[in-house]
Write an enzyme that holds these catalytic residues in place. Structure first.
Site: not given
Ligand SMILES: [Zn+2]
Length: 207
Positions: A46, A98, A101
């Site tokens: 993503r 991010h 995660c």
């Molecule tokens: Zn990650």
């Protein structure tokens, strides 16, 4: 198999569109690459580097692994940094984590004894070191978000402290720490957080 055929068809359509919009684009990239940025990010599907910063092939040199780690003994990552600095003459290195995660969140749970657990042991060490900062967060989600931020900050320090960046050829290289939010698709600059990590880790020799 038909799905893979779709991927190949997608590729042909993409290459055709790019070449139509920018004639000579691919032939221009065959002889050299001159990316201005090194991106060190998570393998998470993503968080694709080029797409979220709007860059085309040739514009960003990329290294990705689970939880965007920069481990002192990881020759893969260190080779990428070396090549980026000494061959590509890249001046800006971005470590991007991010929220949400999986690798970071797993480090807050007991080990399952998988190979993966050996890798995220590096994140567990960060969680232990900054336990008081993490435990003031009430929910597991908030704790995970805090650890995601701390993890980026620590990896930035790892890049800054790497021997590669201590050489004269690395003079002027700047290391940035960003975090991406899956919920809104936006990047945030974690520089204030990184400055606080520097204070929390007084033995770190960062610049
Ligand atoms: Zn990650």
């Amino acid at each position: 198999m038909s799905e893979l055929k779709n991927l190949l068809a997608n590729n042909r359509a993409w290459a055709t569109r790019v070449e139509r919009e920018r004639p000579g684009f691919f032939s221009g990239l065959t002889h050299q690459q001159r990316p201005k940025y090194l991106w060190i990010g998570c393998s998470d599907s993503r968080v694709p580097a080029n797409e979220i910063i709007g860059l085309m092939p040739g514009e960003v040199f990329v290294h990705r692994n689970i939880a965007n780690l920069v481990v002192h003994s990881d020759l893969n990552c260190l080779s990428v940094i070396d090549f980026a600095v000494n061959e590509l003459k890249i001046q800006d290195i971005i470590v991007c984590g991010h929220y949400g995660c999986g690798g970071v969140t797993a480090a807050l749970a007991p080990s399952a004894g998988r190979v993966f657990d050996h890798w995220i042991r590096h994140v567990r060490d960060i969680a232990k070191f900054y336990r008081s900062e993490i435990e003031i967060e009430s929910s597991l989600d908030a704790q995970s978000r805090k650890l995601c931020e701390l993890n980026v900050a620590v990896q930035v320090v790892h890049v800054r402290e790497s021997p590669i960046l201590q050489t004269p050829s690395a003079r002027g290289v700047t290391v940035h720490g960003w975090i991406y939010d899956l919920a809104d698709g936006l990047l945030r600059d974690l520089t204030p957080m990184i400055d606080s990590v520097r204070a929390l880790a007084p033995n770190a020799t960062v610049r």
